[in-house]
Design a protein around this motif. Structure first.
Motif, short mmCIF file in Angstrom:
data_model
loop_
_atom_site.label_atom_id
_atom_site.label_comp_id
_atom_site.label_asym_id
_atom_site.label_seq_id
_atom_site.Cartn_x
_atom_site.Cartn_y
_atom_site.Cartn_z
N ASP A 39 0.83 -1.21 0.00
CA ASP A 39 0.00 0.00 0.00
C ASP A 39 0.86 1.26 0.00
O ASP A 39 0.64 2.18 -0.79
N LEU A 40 1.86 1.30 0.88
CA LEU A 40 2.74 2.48 0.94
C LEU A 40 3.47 2.67 -0.39
O LEU A 40 3.52 3.78 -0.92
N LEU A 41 4.04 1.60 -0.92
CA LEU A 41 4.82 1.71 -2.14
C LEU A 41 3.96 2.07 -3.35
O LEU A 41 4.41 2.83 -4.22
N GLN A 42 2.74 1.58 -3.40
CA GLN A 42 1.84 1.95 -4.51
C GLN A 42 1.46 3.43 -4.44
O GLN A 42 1.16 4.04 -5.45
N ARG A 43 1.49 3.99 -3.24
CA ARG A 43 1.20 5.43 -3.08
C ARG A 43 2.48 6.26 -3.15
O ARG A 43 2.49 7.42 -2.80
N HIS A 44 3.57 5.63 -3.59
CA HIS A 44 4.89 6.28 -3.76
C HIS A 44 5.45 6.80 -2.44
O HIS A 44 6.20 7.79 -2.43
N GLY A 62 8.42 -13.87 6.89
CA GLY A 62 8.52 -12.46 7.26
C GLY A 62 9.72 -11.79 6.63
O GLY A 62 9.65 -10.67 6.13
N LEU A 63 10.84 -12.50 6.66
CA LEU A 63 12.07 -11.97 6.06
C LEU A 63 11.88 -11.74 4.56
O LEU A 63 12.34 -10.73 4.02
N ASN A 64 11.18 -12.63 3.90
CA ASN A 64 10.92 -12.49 2.47
C ASN A 64 10.13 -11.21 2.18
O ASN A 64 10.41 -10.53 1.19
N ILE A 65 9.17 -10.87 3.03
CA ILE A 65 8.41 -9.63 2.85
C ILE A 65 9.35 -8.44 2.94
O ILE A 65 9.27 -7.50 2.13
N LEU A 66 10.24 -8.44 3.93
CA LEU A 66 11.19 -7.34 4.10
C LEU A 66 12.10 -7.19 2.88
O LEU A 66 12.33 -6.08 2.40
N ILE A 67 12.60 -8.31 2.38
CA ILE A 67 13.50 -8.28 1.22
C ILE A 67 12.78 -7.72 0.00
O ILE A 67 13.29 -6.83 -0.69
N ASN A 68 11.59 -8.23 -0.27
CA ASN A 68 10.84 -7.78 -1.45
C ASN A 68 10.45 -6.31 -1.35
O ASN A 68 10.52 -5.57 -2.33
N ALA A 69 10.03 -5.89 -0.17
CA ALA A 69 9.65 -4.48 0.01
C ALA A 69 10.86 -3.57 -0.13
O ALA A 69 10.78 -2.49 -0.72
N GLN A 70 12.00 -4.01 0.39
CA GLN A 70 13.22 -3.21 0.25
C GLN A 70 13.61 -3.07 -1.22
O GLN A 70 13.94 -1.97 -1.67
N ARG A 71 13.55 -4.16 -1.95
CA ARG A 71 13.89 -4.11 -3.39
C ARG A 71 12.99 -3.13 -4.13
O ARG A 71 13.46 -2.35 -4.96
N GLU A 72 11.69 -3.18 -3.84
CA GLU A 72 10.76 -2.30 -4.53
C GLU A 72 10.98 -0.85 -4.13
O GLU A 72 10.93 0.06 -4.96
N ALA A 73 11.21 -0.61 -2.84
CA ALA A 73 11.47 0.77 -2.38
C ALA A 73 12.71 1.32 -3.07
O ALA A 73 12.71 2.46 -3.55
N ARG A 75 14.01 0.31 -5.92
CA ARG A 75 13.72 0.44 -7.34
C ARG A 75 13.04 1.78 -7.62
O ARG A 75 13.28 2.42 -8.65
N GLN A 76 12.24 2.25 -6.65
CA GLN A 76 11.54 3.52 -6.80
C GLN A 76 12.36 4.70 -6.26
O GLN A 76 11.86 5.82 -6.18
N GLY A 77 13.60 4.46 -5.86
CA GLY A 77 14.46 5.53 -5.40
C GLY A 77 14.41 5.78 -3.90
O GLY A 77 14.94 6.78 -3.42
N GLY A 78 13.81 4.89 -3.15
CA GLY A 78 13.69 5.06 -1.70
C GLY A 78 14.51 4.04 -0.94
O GLY A 78 15.57 3.59 -1.41
N PHE A 79 14.01 3.68 0.23
CA PHE A 79 14.70 2.70 1.07
C PHE A 79 13.71 2.03 2.01
O PHE A 79 12.61 2.52 2.24
N LEU A 80 14.13 0.89 2.54
CA LEU A 80 13.47 0.24 3.66
C LEU A 80 14.57 -0.05 4.66
O LEU A 80 15.55 -0.73 4.31
N ARG A 81 14.45 0.50 5.84
CA ARG A 81 15.48 0.34 6.88
C ARG A 81 14.86 -0.23 8.14
O ARG A 81 13.67 -0.04 8.40
N LEU A 82 15.69 -0.90 8.93
CA LEU A 82 15.22 -1.55 10.15
C LEU A 82 15.83 -0.88 11.38
O LEU A 82 17.01 -0.55 11.39
N ILE A 83 15.00 -0.71 12.40
CA ILE A 83 15.50 -0.28 13.72
C ILE A 83 14.95 -1.26 14.76
O ILE A 83 13.95 -1.94 14.52
N GLY A 84 15.61 -1.33 15.89
CA GLY A 84 15.15 -2.19 16.97
C GLY A 84 15.32 -3.66 16.69
O GLY A 84 14.61 -4.49 17.26
N VAL A 85 16.26 -4.03 15.82
CA VAL A 85 16.46 -5.44 15.47
C VAL A 85 17.11 -6.16 16.66
O VAL A 85 18.10 -5.71 17.21
N HIS A 86 16.51 -7.28 17.01
CA HIS A 86 17.02 -8.09 18.13
C HIS A 86 16.49 -9.52 17.98
O HIS A 86 15.69 -9.80 17.09
#
Length: 117
Positions: A39-44, A62-73, A75-86
Protein backbone atom coordinates in the motif's frame (compact mmCIF):
# COMPACT_ATOMS: atom_id res chain seq x y z
CA UNK A 1 3.64 -21.93 23.84
CA UNK A 2 1.01 -19.39 22.84
CA UNK A 3 1.32 -17.56 19.55
CA UNK A 4 1.40 -13.78 19.69
CA UNK A 5 -0.43 -12.31 16.68
CA UNK A 6 1.28 -9.64 14.63
CA UNK A 7 0.57 -6.09 15.73
CA UNK A 8 1.19 -3.48 13.07
CA UNK A 9 0.88 0.28 13.26
CA UNK A 10 1.81 2.73 10.50
CA UNK A 11 2.92 6.26 11.31
CA UNK A 12 3.29 8.63 8.37
CA UNK A 13 5.93 11.30 8.93
CA UNK A 14 6.78 14.13 6.51
CA UNK A 15 9.95 12.42 5.25
CA UNK A 16 9.23 8.71 5.76
CA UNK A 17 6.72 6.16 7.01
CA UNK A 18 7.32 4.04 10.09
CA UNK A 19 5.81 0.60 10.47
CA UNK A 20 5.85 -0.49 14.11
CA UNK A 21 5.75 -4.27 14.49
CA UNK A 22 4.97 -6.34 17.56
CA UNK A 23 4.25 -10.00 18.19
CA UNK A 24 5.15 -12.62 15.60
CA UNK A 25 5.89 -12.12 11.92
CA UNK A 26 5.59 -15.54 10.35
CA UNK A 27 3.93 -17.66 7.67
CA UNK A 28 0.52 -17.11 9.29
CA UNK A 29 0.78 -13.35 9.84
CA UNK A 30 3.06 -11.97 7.12
CA UNK A 31 0.16 -10.91 4.87
CA UNK A 32 -0.48 -7.87 7.08
CA UNK A 33 3.04 -6.55 6.59
CA UNK A 34 2.97 -7.38 2.88
CA UNK A 35 -0.27 -5.41 2.50
CA UNK A 36 1.10 -2.42 4.46
CA UNK A 37 4.32 -2.26 2.42
CA UNK A 38 2.49 -2.73 -0.88
CA UNK A 39 0.00 0.00 0.00
CA UNK A 40 2.74 2.48 0.94
CA UNK A 41 4.82 1.71 -2.14
CA UNK A 42 1.84 1.95 -4.51
CA UNK A 43 1.20 5.43 -3.08
CA UNK A 44 4.89 6.28 -3.76
CA UNK A 45 5.76 6.37 -0.07
CA UNK A 46 9.19 4.89 -0.76
CA UNK A 47 11.06 5.74 2.44
CA UNK A 48 10.03 3.14 5.00
CA UNK A 49 11.45 2.38 8.42
CA UNK A 50 10.43 -0.85 10.13
CA UNK A 51 10.55 -0.62 13.94
CA UNK A 52 11.07 -4.18 15.18
CA UNK A 53 11.56 -3.23 18.82
CA UNK A 54 8.45 -5.13 19.95
CA UNK A 55 8.76 -7.97 17.42
CA UNK A 56 9.03 -11.29 19.28
CA UNK A 57 9.62 -13.62 16.35
CA UNK A 58 10.31 -13.57 12.60
CA UNK A 59 10.61 -16.51 10.23
CA UNK A 60 11.64 -16.79 6.57
CA UNK A 61 8.18 -15.73 5.36
CA UNK A 62 8.52 -12.46 7.26
CA UNK A 63 12.07 -11.97 6.06
CA UNK A 64 10.92 -12.49 2.47
CA UNK A 65 8.41 -9.63 2.85
CA UNK A 66 11.19 -7.34 4.10
CA UNK A 67 13.50 -8.28 1.22
CA UNK A 68 10.84 -7.78 -1.45
CA UNK A 69 9.65 -4.48 0.01
CA UNK A 70 13.22 -3.21 0.25
CA UNK A 71 13.89 -4.11 -3.39
CA UNK A 72 10.76 -2.30 -4.53
CA UNK A 73 11.47 0.77 -2.38
CA UNK A 74 15.00 0.99 -3.79
CA UNK A 75 13.72 0.44 -7.34
CA UNK A 76 11.54 3.52 -6.80
CA UNK A 77 14.46 5.53 -5.40
CA UNK A 78 13.69 5.06 -1.70
CA UNK A 79 14.70 2.70 1.07
CA UNK A 80 13.47 0.24 3.66
CA UNK A 81 15.48 0.34 6.88
CA UNK A 82 15.22 -1.55 10.15
CA UNK A 83 15.50 -0.28 13.72
CA UNK A 84 15.15 -2.19 16.97
CA UNK A 85 16.46 -5.44 15.47
CA UNK A 86 17.02 -8.09 18.13
CA UNK A 87 16.39 -11.75 18.95
CA UNK A 88 15.13 -14.04 16.19
CA UNK A 89 15.18 -11.35 13.49
CA UNK A 90 18.82 -10.50 14.28
CA UNK A 91 19.76 -14.19 14.14
CA UNK A 92 17.87 -14.69 10.89
CA UNK A 93 19.60 -11.71 9.25
CA UNK A 94 22.97 -13.03 10.39
CA UNK A 95 22.39 -16.64 9.27
CA UNK A 96 21.01 -15.48 5.90
CA UNK A 97 24.03 -13.15 5.48
CA UNK A 98 21.75 -10.12 5.11
CA UNK A 99 23.34 -7.82 7.70
CA UNK A 100 24.94 -5.74 4.93
CA UNK A 101 21.59 -5.47 3.14
CA UNK A 102 19.80 -4.55 6.38
CA UNK A 103 22.37 -2.73 8.53
CA UNK A 104 21.10 -2.06 12.04
CA UNK A 105 20.18 1.54 12.70
CA UNK A 106 20.26 2.73 16.31
CA UNK A 107 17.04 4.72 16.17
CA UNK A 108 14.52 6.45 13.93
CA UNK A 109 16.59 9.62 13.65
CA UNK A 110 19.57 7.68 12.30
CA UNK A 111 17.43 5.56 9.97
CA UNK A 112 15.88 8.71 8.50
CA UNK A 113 19.38 10.02 7.75
CA UNK A 114 19.14 12.86 10.25
CA UNK A 115 22.27 11.83 12.11
CA UNK A 116 25.50 10.13 11.11
CA UNK A 117 25.76 6.39 11.36
Amino acid sequence: MEMSPLQLQIRELPDCDVIHLGGELDLFSHAGLRWACTDLLQRHHTKIVIDATRLDFCDCAGLNILINAQREAERQGGFLRLIGVHGQLARLLTVAALIDQFPPYADLRQARGLSTR
